[in-house]
Scaffold this motif. Structure first.
Motif, PDB file in Angstrom:
ATOM      1  N   ILE A   6       0.829  -1.210   0.000  1.00  0.00           N
ATOM      2  CA  ILE A   6       0.000   0.000   0.000  1.00  0.00           C
ATOM      3  C   ILE A   6       0.863   1.259   0.000  1.00  0.00           C
ATOM      4  CG2 ILE A   6      -1.663   1.337   1.347  1.00  0.00           C
ATOM      5  CD1 ILE A   6      -2.881  -1.322   2.263  1.00  0.00           C
ATOM      6  N   ILE A   7       1.892   1.277   0.842  1.00  0.00           N
ATOM      7  CA  ILE A   7       2.743   2.470   0.936  1.00  0.00           C
ATOM      8  C   ILE A   7       3.466   2.742  -0.377  1.00  0.00           C
ATOM      9  CG2 ILE A   7       4.824   3.413   2.038  1.00  0.00           C
ATOM     10  CD1 ILE A   7       3.876   2.064   4.650  1.00  0.00           C
ATOM     11  N   THR A   8       4.054   1.706  -0.980  1.00  0.00           N
ATOM     12  CA  THR A   8       4.765   1.920  -2.249  1.00  0.00           C
ATOM     13  C   THR A   8       3.798   2.258  -3.375  1.00  0.00           C
ATOM     14  OG1 THR A   8       4.721  -0.481  -2.663  1.00  0.00           O
ATOM     15  CG2 THR A   8       6.718   0.430  -1.677  1.00  0.00           C
ATOM     16  N   GLY A   9       2.617   1.650  -3.357  1.00  0.00           N
ATOM     17  CA  GLY A   9       1.631   1.957  -4.395  1.00  0.00           C
ATOM     18  C   GLY A   9       1.206   3.416  -4.368  1.00  0.00           C
ATOM     19  N   ILE A  10       0.884   3.915  -3.170  1.00  0.00           N
ATOM     20  CA  ILE A  10       0.478   5.317  -3.031  1.00  0.00           C
ATOM     21  C   ILE A  10       1.641   6.251  -3.381  1.00  0.00           C
ATOM     22  CG2 ILE A  10      -0.291   7.079  -1.391  1.00  0.00           C
ATOM     23  CD1 ILE A  10      -2.466   5.107  -2.119  1.00  0.00           C
ATOM     24  N   ALA A  11       2.854   5.900  -2.928  1.00  0.00           N
ATOM     25  CA  ALA A  11       4.021   6.744  -3.198  1.00  0.00           C
ATOM     26  C   ALA A  11       4.325   6.816  -4.683  1.00  0.00           C
ATOM     27  CB  ALA A  11       5.234   6.212  -2.436  1.00  0.00           C
ATOM     28  N   ASN A  12       4.187   5.683  -5.387  1.00  0.00           N
ATOM     29  CA  ASN A  12       4.462   5.665  -6.823  1.00  0.00           C
ATOM     30  C   ASN A  12       3.453   6.498  -7.606  1.00  0.00           C
ATOM     31  OD1 ASN A  12       6.726   4.071  -6.596  1.00  0.00           O
ATOM     32  ND2 ASN A  12       5.593   2.151  -6.812  1.00  0.00           N
ATOM     33  N   ILE A  13       2.209   6.500  -7.149  1.00  0.00           N
ATOM     34  CA  ILE A  13       1.206   7.349  -7.808  1.00  0.00           C
ATOM     35  C   ILE A  13       1.598   8.810  -7.653  1.00  0.00           C
ATOM     36  CG2 ILE A  13      -1.213   8.088  -7.806  1.00  0.00           C
ATOM     37  CD1 ILE A  13      -1.912   5.336  -6.643  1.00  0.00           C
ATOM     38  N   GLY A  14       2.031   9.171  -6.446  1.00  0.00           N
ATOM     39  CA  GLY A  14       2.432  10.553  -6.198  1.00  0.00           C
ATOM     40  C   GLY A  14       3.637  10.958  -7.019  1.00  0.00           C
ATOM     41  N   ASP A  15       4.621  10.050  -7.169  1.00  0.00           N
ATOM     42  CA  ASP A  15       5.829  10.357  -7.926  1.00  0.00           C
ATOM     43  C   ASP A  15       5.539  10.603  -9.392  1.00  0.00           C
ATOM     44  OD1 ASP A  15       7.361  10.197  -5.717  1.00  0.00           O
ATOM     45  OD2 ASP A  15       8.222   8.231  -6.135  1.00  0.00           O
ATOM     46  N   SER A  16       4.520   9.938  -9.930  1.00  0.00           N
ATOM     47  CA  SER A  16       4.216  10.090 -11.350  1.00  0.00           C
ATOM     48  C   SER A  16       3.239  11.238 -11.596  1.00  0.00           C
ATOM     49  CB  SER A  16       3.614   8.788 -11.894  1.00  0.00           C
ATOM     50  OG  SER A  16       2.404   8.487 -11.243  1.00  0.00           O
ATOM     51  N   GLY A  17       2.983  12.017 -10.572  1.00  0.00           N
ATOM     52  CA  GLY A  17       2.019  13.107 -10.727  1.00  0.00           C
ATOM     53  C   GLY A  17       0.605  12.593 -10.747  1.00  0.00           C
ATOM     54  N   GLY A  18       0.425  11.355 -10.241  1.00  0.00           N
ATOM     55  CA  GLY A  18      -0.866  10.697 -10.351  1.00  0.00           C
ATOM     56  C   GLY A  18      -1.951  11.269  -9.468  1.00  0.00           C
ATOM     57  N   PHE A  19      -1.612  12.169  -8.545  1.00  0.00           N
ATOM     58  CA  PHE A  19      -2.658  12.757  -7.720  1.00  0.00           C
ATOM     59  C   PHE A  19      -3.355  13.904  -8.443  1.00  0.00           C
ATOM     60  CE2 PHE A  19      -0.283  10.832  -4.106  1.00  0.00           C
ATOM     61  CZ  PHE A  19      -1.310  10.013  -3.686  1.00  0.00           C
ATOM     62  N   GLY A  20      -3.000  14.111  -9.697  1.00  0.00           N
ATOM     63  CA  GLY A  20      -3.666  15.112 -10.513  1.00  0.00           C
ATOM     64  C   GLY A  20      -4.937  14.564 -11.102  1.00  0.00           C
ATOM     65  N   ARG A  21      -5.328  15.139 -12.232  1.00  0.00           N
ATOM     66  CA  ARG A  21      -6.605  14.804 -12.844  1.00  0.00           C
ATOM     67  C   ARG A  21      -6.691  13.333 -13.248  1.00  0.00           C
ATOM     68  NH1 ARG A  21      -7.525  17.850 -18.274  1.00  0.00           N
ATOM     69  NH2 ARG A  21      -6.074  16.227 -18.930  1.00  0.00           N
ATOM     70  N   LEU A  22      -5.685  12.819 -13.962  1.00  0.00           N
ATOM     71  CA  LEU A  22      -5.705  11.441 -14.437  1.00  0.00           C
ATOM     72  C   LEU A  22      -5.705  10.460 -13.269  1.00  0.00           C
ATOM     73  CD1 LEU A  22      -5.652   9.733 -17.032  1.00  0.00           C
ATOM     74  CD2 LEU A  22      -3.155   9.709 -16.857  1.00  0.00           C
ATOM     75  N   GLY A  23      -4.860  10.729 -12.271  1.00  0.00           N
ATOM     76  CA  GLY A  23      -4.786   9.846 -11.107  1.00  0.00           C
ATOM     77  C   GLY A  23      -6.071   9.842 -10.309  1.00  0.00           C
TER      78      GLY A  23
ATOM     79  N   LYS B  93     -11.902   7.968 -22.652  1.00  0.00           N
ATOM     80  CA  LYS B  93     -13.062   8.702 -23.174  1.00  0.00           C
ATOM     81  C   LYS B  93     -13.293   9.998 -22.399  1.00  0.00           C
ATOM     82  CE  LYS B  93     -15.845   7.009 -25.828  1.00  0.00           C
ATOM     83  NZ  LYS B  93     -16.017   7.154 -27.295  1.00  0.00           N
ATOM     84  N   LEU B  94     -13.133   9.935 -21.072  1.00  0.00           N
ATOM     85  CA  LEU B  94     -13.310  11.135 -20.255  1.00  0.00           C
ATOM     86  C   LEU B  94     -12.215  12.165 -20.520  1.00  0.00           C
ATOM     87  CD1 LEU B  94     -14.329   9.565 -16.803  1.00  0.00           C
ATOM     88  CD2 LEU B  94     -15.823  10.660 -18.492  1.00  0.00           C
ATOM     89  N   GLU B  95     -11.060  11.679 -20.986  1.00  0.00           N
ATOM     90  CA  GLU B  95      -9.965  12.580 -21.338  1.00  0.00           C
ATOM     91  C   GLU B  95     -10.114  13.150 -22.744  1.00  0.00           C
ATOM     92  OE1 GLU B  95      -6.770  13.451 -19.497  1.00  0.00           O
ATOM     93  OE2 GLU B  95      -8.395  13.189 -18.060  1.00  0.00           O
ATOM     94  N   GLY B  96     -11.190  12.753 -23.430  1.00  0.00           N
ATOM     95  CA  GLY B  96     -11.482  13.326 -24.736  1.00  0.00           C
ATOM     96  C   GLY B  96     -10.916  12.585 -25.932  1.00  0.00           C
ATOM     97  N   GLU B  97     -10.442  11.359 -25.736  1.00  0.00           N
ATOM     98  CA  GLU B  97      -9.910  10.592 -26.869  1.00  0.00           C
ATOM     99  C   GLU B  97     -11.056  10.120 -27.767  1.00  0.00           C
ATOM    100  OE1 GLU B  97      -7.144   7.557 -25.731  1.00  0.00           O
ATOM    101  OE2 GLU B  97      -5.989   8.886 -24.421  1.00  0.00           O
ATOM    102  N   GLN B  98     -10.910  10.369 -29.065  1.00  0.00           N
ATOM    103  CA  GLN B  98     -12.003  10.135 -30.010  1.00  0.00           C
ATOM    104  C   GLN B  98     -11.928   8.790 -30.726  1.00  0.00           C
ATOM    105  OE1 GLN B  98     -14.572  12.326 -30.257  1.00  0.00           O
ATOM    106  NE2 GLN B  98     -13.542  13.465 -28.617  1.00  0.00           N
ATOM    107  N   HIS B  99     -10.784   8.120 -30.672  1.00  0.00           N
ATOM    108  CA  HIS B  99     -10.606   6.912 -31.486  1.00  0.00           C
ATOM    109  C   HIS B  99     -10.651   5.635 -30.665  1.00  0.00           C
ATOM    110  CE1 HIS B  99      -9.658   9.450 -34.880  1.00  0.00           C
ATOM    111  NE2 HIS B  99      -8.803  10.127 -34.120  1.00  0.00           N
TER     112      HIS B  99
END
Length: 420
Positions: free
Chosen positions: A61-78, A407-413
């Motif tokens: 759990i700790i490494t999973g949450i930390a890795n999301i944070g490192d990749s900027g995953g707490f933003g919109r996509l995350g 789809k939520l990110e607007g990809e059309q294909h």
């Protein structure tokens, strides 16, 4: 040529049934009862599983949450990804909870199984009963994290791990990197230990199942057949009803069944390997080249999903725990069932993406609510095919998440016929 693990477990199951039936309770060799031998082997395997629970779940759990944070995953996509994972896992658990309470596969006139520890199961569950909804949430914050680990209070440990991983992403400098390296190292070691213990699963399965058959014969097999039907039915509802509804109404996919066609190679691979991690390359290829999802989305959503999004596993954990309670004639109040839901939701994050690794997570739930971990031996009779089914659901849910987020990110294909 080395025999695959699932074949080893199948052979162990057959031998266990034969030996348990032949020896019974009174059979002995050189003055030692066969039942004592089975019990010794089964207990060693269960102890090994329990030994790795706390460090494995905390580090995952700790490494999973930390890795999301490192990749900027707490933003919109995350945020969208984590929101999807929590939503689908919760829906899956509720489906399982509903099915097991409606069908009640563990309820019968047969006597409760006799296991290694014959202490009163009802008293143990009563002592650990959540009591009510408020008590469940009070358990989330332990007064002493070390004592919580010693007592197996996994809900508090999981909550602490989530907080620790989140705030690890908020610090900078050498200390942050040291912490990340430490927990990543712990997680890597625990994965190796898990793999080692799973190599001995056939021997452990033999001991657990042989002891159960020796004591109770085939009295529980009717219940196990009904348990199989309950889990398979719940997984089917999630796979064939919930997933297309999510694709249609959240992802805006006009024809959800196109996604089943696009993901067929990954689904077949998942079913045959029982490993979401091993299936990951096939899933990514199918999503990008057959479903039309961009690499930007698939490379973020899928690896994360293979680690933390286990819809089928969470559903199975919940049904298995309540089934075992029913077998022992132990009524579970609303608070205790809510406790099972919360632990199933959170422990599914820490389940390794390898065959039968959910044994660890199931043992966490059983211990947390006072049910005997030895009862896992009963489940192993039907676990192999169910493992294949729930892995397929896990992988498909990850792929649906990638499509919905794309789809939520607007990809059309995404999911247009020309891709396949």
């Amino acid at each position: 040529m080395k025999l695959a693990l699932h074949w080893q477990i199948l052979i162990a199951l057959i031998l266990a049934v034969v030996m348990g039936t032949w020896s019974g309770v009174e059979g002995s060799i050189f003055g030692v009862h066969w039942l004592a031998v089975y019990t010794f082997i089964g207990t060693l395997f269960l102890n090994a599983l329990k030994m790795i629970v706390v460090p494995l779940v905390m580090s995952a759990i700790i490494t999973g949450i930390a890795n999301i944070g490192d990749s900027g995953g707490f933003g919109r996509l995350g945020g969208k990804t984590l929101g999807y994972y929590v939503m689908t896992s919760f829906i899956a658990i509720i489906i399982g909870l509903t099915m097991v309470n409606l069908i009640q596969p563990g309820v019968s006139d047969n006597p409760a199984p006799q296991l290694v520890n014959d202490a009163s199961v009802s008293a143990a569950v009563e002592g650990k009963s959540a009591g009510d909804v408020i008590e469940v949430f009070l358990r989330m914050i332990p007064t002493n994290i070390v004592d919580a680990a010693a007592q197996g209070q996994m809900l508090g440990l999981i909550f602490f791990s989530l907080l620790f991983g989140f705030f690890m992403t908020k610090i900078q400098g050498e200390g942050a990197q040291t912490l990340k390296n430490f927990w990543q190292g712990v997680f890597d070691v625990m994965m190796l230990m898990t793999s080692l213990i799973m190599k001995f699963a056939p021997i452990g399965v033999f001991g657990l199942v042989a002891a159960s058959v020796a004591k109770t014969g085939f009295e529980q097999f009717d219940n196990l057949a009904l348990f199989f039907v309950t889990v398979a039915g719940a997984l089917l509802i999630h796979f064939a009803v919930v997933m297309p509804l999510i694709l249609r109404f959240i992802g805006g996919v006009k024809n959800p069944w196109l996604h089943y066609q696009a993901m067929l190679p990954a689904l077949l691979t998942a079913f045959s390997t029982s490993s979401s991690s091993a299936t990951l390359p096939v899933t990514m290829n199918a999503l990008e080249h057959r479903a039309g999802v961009s690499n930007r989305v698939s490379s973020f959503v899928l690896p994360l999903g293979a680690t933390v999004n286990m819809d089928g596993t969470a559903l199975y954990e919940c049904v298995a725990a309540i089934f075992i309670a029913q077998l022992f004639g132990v009524p579970l109040d609303l608070g205790t069932q809510l406790l099972i839901v919360l632990i199933a939701l959170t422990t599914s994050i820490g389940v390794a993406g390898i065959p039968s690794a959910s044994l660890v997570a199931i043992s966490i739930i059983l211990v947390a609510v006072g049910l005997p971990a030895e009862a896992i031996g009963l489940l192993l009779v039907v676990d192999r095919i169910l493992d294949m089914m729930r892995t397929t659901v896990n992988v498909f849910s990850d792929s649906v998440g990638a499509v919905v987020i794309a789809k939520l990110e607007g990809e059309q294909h995404v999911l247009v016929t020309k891709h396949f």
